[in-house]
Design a protein around this motif. Structure first.
Motif, short mmCIF file in Angstrom:
data_model
loop_
_atom_site.label_atom_id
_atom_site.label_comp_id
_atom_site.label_asym_id
_atom_site.label_seq_id
_atom_site.Cartn_x
_atom_site.Cartn_y
_atom_site.Cartn_z
N GLU A 1 0.83 -1.21 0.00
CA GLU A 1 0.00 0.00 0.00
C GLU A 1 0.87 1.26 0.00
OE1 GLU A 1 -3.15 0.16 2.83
OE2 GLU A 1 -4.19 -1.41 1.70
N SER A 2 0.44 2.28 -0.72
CA SER A 2 1.21 3.51 -0.70
C SER A 2 1.12 4.14 0.69
CB SER A 2 0.74 4.49 -1.78
OG SER A 2 -0.64 4.38 -2.01
N THR A 3 2.25 4.63 1.16
CA THR A 3 2.33 5.20 2.51
C THR A 3 1.78 6.63 2.50
OG1 THR A 3 4.32 3.91 2.89
CG2 THR A 3 3.90 5.74 4.42
N ILE A 4 0.95 6.94 3.45
CA ILE A 4 0.40 8.29 3.58
C ILE A 4 1.01 8.93 4.82
CG2 ILE A 4 -1.68 9.67 3.86
CD1 ILE A 4 -1.51 8.11 1.18
N PRO B 1 -4.85 -3.36 -1.72
CA PRO B 1 -4.54 -4.62 -2.41
C PRO B 1 -5.15 -5.84 -1.72
CG PRO B 1 -2.60 -3.75 -1.30
CD PRO B 1 -3.64 -2.69 -1.22
N ARG C 1 -1.74 -0.42 -5.71
CA ARG C 1 -1.34 -0.27 -4.29
C ARG C 1 -2.46 0.31 -3.47
NH1 ARG C 1 4.01 2.25 -3.12
NH2 ARG C 1 3.25 4.18 -4.06
N THR C 2 -3.66 0.33 -4.03
CA THR C 2 -4.82 0.84 -3.30
C THR C 2 -5.65 -0.34 -2.81
OG1 THR C 2 -4.84 2.74 -4.78
CG2 THR C 2 -6.81 2.38 -3.44
N ASP D 1 -0.22 4.08 -8.25
CA ASP D 1 -0.95 3.74 -7.03
C ASP D 1 -2.12 2.77 -7.24
OD1 ASP D 1 0.71 5.13 -5.40
OD2 ASP D 1 -0.57 6.90 -5.21
N TYR E 1 -7.32 6.28 -1.78
CA TYR E 1 -8.05 5.50 -0.78
C TYR E 1 -9.48 6.04 -0.59
CZ TYR E 1 -3.48 3.56 0.44
OH TYR E 1 -2.27 2.93 0.40
N GLN F 1 -1.56 11.53 -3.24
CA GLN F 1 -1.73 10.22 -2.60
C GLN F 1 -2.62 10.37 -1.38
OE1 GLN F 1 2.35 8.90 -1.99
NE2 GLN F 1 2.16 7.52 -3.73
N ILE G 1 -5.54 13.31 6.14
CA ILE G 1 -5.41 13.05 4.70
C ILE G 1 -6.36 11.95 4.25
CG2 ILE G 1 -3.86 12.29 2.86
CD1 ILE G 1 -1.52 13.33 4.65
N LYS H 1 -2.03 11.34 8.74
CA LYS H 1 -2.86 10.42 7.94
C LYS H 1 -4.34 10.49 8.36
CE LYS H 1 -3.04 5.61 6.41
NZ LYS H 1 -2.39 4.29 6.44
#
Lengths: 210, 365
Positions: free
Chosen positions: A47-50, B139, B136-137, B133, B178, B174, B254, B251
């Motif tokens: 997963e992309s890191t936020i 997964p 990588r969303t 991405d 999500y 990014q 975000i 996070k």
């Protein structure tokens, strides 16, 4: 336990804590390197890191136990404005690029420059050319990166989070290079958290994964 | 939502203990540390709450499945806080957020954005960043798994590209991946998701996702100031340990609590977010922080504090979403909107000033 164990007894040695930050372009494998080092795992689709993720891992050297407090940051350019918060006070940094992508190497160089200017003056910087398992797609010469590292006084290794190649090694090399003198850059924190969780003389070795 | 579609979430009808699926109602794999026992206990009570809420919504707010005039009605605010039934969630979100109005005003906009091909470097960079991405969303979510989810991924890609063209000065950040993916899971309609994303970023939230992320950095400073006022003892520890809230909470803002809190709880927060606006993000942050007061005071340094906020997804209190939201509002009252507005203005100006100084310093070198 993913990191290399040493057989010596840590209770005899010093315990040092160091803050380490990972920087580099998006999707070069920063989180994957940390996941491999801390948990011995690899996910094809990480997963992309936020923001940033925090992890800890302990490695043992001859006479010292080094506990890394690792900040794994987000790679996208706009997250750059958050980065100083994470590298402030860091004693070590791993700047990561992807050997199959020339742009990520250029980006890595700008990170190195920024660290040299803005981070702690004695910061130990390592350059990691990740995805070394994809050698047939290589776009960044090993020699070029090695020469650049040499010029800039960086540790350098090509790594693969996927195959685990040089992952523990790069962290260990950093641990070796960090100054471990009393009253050095490591914070004078009570040395209890590790020794208490590992009874002196215990047979389990001194490292514990977190 | 739990219970309303038992077959689709893998639970057998009349579930008994031990029959909970390893995949939740939204397609997320339950982690190894997922506490099935706690969840079953929670769910057995929550199903009754949901049934009651559904009845109340049908009686009071909905008219033949359509929301009546929902804007600014106290009752709807209260109803959103108590949770929107899963079946009505897409419709209610569209209505209370103003997304439906926007969509009706420009019915062709979404398709136009998609079919336009700006052929600019900027657009290509946005497309590349989104493409990086996509796999990588989520997964681990069955709706976004690499092998089987081409359609959902295409939709995710479309929405993000369209948004980047709608607001080229923001492009793609990014985190938006999500949010969009969760919108797709809940709303299941590409165009509506685009409008919900737009209304979130353009209207409801401060400009978190802008190129300098100024509003996000300011938001964390606003949080620091509010914590300092409401819970000075906590802020004192954070200050003495030298831990900015940025390290803990960026996070949270975000990703709007995705991957921070259990999914049901996230959706309950979003129910409030779409109706009441972004203040609820502070309420939740303050509530989470207050809940860790003892841990923070007794902690042994920075790692302890950071770690204590890591496992909220499996935290019992966070799991009990109905009680969580209820307690969250009580604990964080009063929190005047005007005060937050004032603090945001102040801290955005401060962050901009800092950036200006930093840029000048770089220039001088």
């Amino acid at each position: 336990m993913a990191a290399q164990r040493a057989t010596n007894n840590a209770a005899q040695g010093k315990i040092c804590q160091f803050k380490l930050v990972l920087l580099g372009e998006s999707a070069v494998g920063k989180s994957s390197l940390v996941l491999r080092f801390v948990k011995g795992q690899f996910h094809e689709y990480q997963e992309s890191t936020i923001g940033a993720a925090f992890l800890t891992q302990t490695v043992c050297l001859q006479d010292t136990t080094v506990k890394f407090e690792i900040w794994d940051t987000a790679g996208q350019e706009r997250y750059h404005s958050l980065a100083p918060m994470y590298y402030r006070g860091a004693q070590a940094a791993i700047v990561v690029y992807d050997i199959t992508n020339q742009d990520t190497f250029a980006r890595a160089k700008t990170w190195v420059r920024e660290l040299q200017r803005q981070a702690s003056p004695n910061i130990v910087i390592a350059l990691a050319g990740n995805k070394a398992d994809l050698a047939n797609k290589r776009m960044v010469d090993h020699e070029e990166a090695a020469a650049y590292s040499e010029e800039n006084g960086l540790l350098f290794m090509e790594t693969s989070a996927k195959t685990a190649m040089h992952v523990n090694e790069i962290f260990l090399a950093i641990a070796e290079k960090l100054p471990k003198n009393e009253g050095g850059t490591n914070r004078p924190r009570p040395e209890v958290d590790i020794t208490q969780s590992n009874p002196p003389g215990g047979s389990k070795g001194c490292c514990s994964s977190h | 939502m739990a219970g309303t579609s038992k077959t689709s979430n893998g639970r057998t009808t009349g579930a008994t203990i031990g029959t909970l699926s390893k995949i939740d109602a939204y397609g997320f794999k339950r982690g190894e540390d997922f506490d099935y026992k706690s969840y079953e206990n929670f769910e057995s009570e929550y199903l009754a709450v949901l049934a009651r809420r559904m009845k109340r919504w049908n009686e009071k707010v909905l008219d033949n499945g359509q929301a009546k005039s929902v804007k600014h009605r106290r009752m709807v605010k209260r109803f959103c806080r108590k949770g929107i039934p899963e079946r009505h969630r897409p419709m209610v979100w569209m209505d209370v957020s103003g997304a439906r109005k926007k969509m009706q005003k420009e019915p062709e906009k979404y398709q136009k954005l998609l079919s336009s091909d700006p052929d600019t470097l900027e657009d290509r960079l946005v497309q590349d960043a989104i493409n990086t991405d996509l796999d990588r969303t989520f997964p681990d979510n069955i709706h976004f798994q690499v092998a089987t989810a081409e359609n959902q991924k295409k939709q995710l890609n479309n929405i993000l590209i369209a948004y980047g063209r709608h607001r080229p000065e923001i492009g793609y950040c990014q985190g938006m991946n999500y949010i969009t993916a969760l919108l797709l899971i809940v709303v299941k309609d590409e165009e509506k998701c685009f409008w919900l994303l737009s209304v979130l970023i353009d209207t409801i939230l401060p400009q978190y996702y802008s190129k300098m992320m100024t509003a996000l950095r300011a938001e964390l400073n606003v949080l620091t100031e509010i914590v300092g006022t409401k819970y000075p003892n906590i802020q004192r520890v954070m200050d003495s340990e030298g831990i900015p809230w940025m390290l803990v909470a960026s996070k949270w803002f975000i990703c709007l609590y995705i991957d921070i809190l259990p999914i049901e709880t996230v959706l309950r927060i979003w129910d409030c977010l779409f109706y009441e606006g972004s203040k609820v993000l502070f309420r939740v942050a303050l509530f989470l922080i207050k809940d860790k007061e003892t841990v923070i005071k007794e902690c042994n340094g920075m790692p302890d504090i950071i770690e204590s906020f890591k496992n909220l997804k499996t935290d019992d209190r966070a799991l009990e979403c109905h009680q969580f939201i209820h307690d969250c509002f009580i604990e964080t009252n009063p929190l005047p909107k005007a005060e937050i507005k004032k603090l945001r203005t102040k801290h955005v100006a401060l962050v901009e000033e800092e950036d200006r100084k930093l840029a000048a310093k770089r220039e001088a070198r």
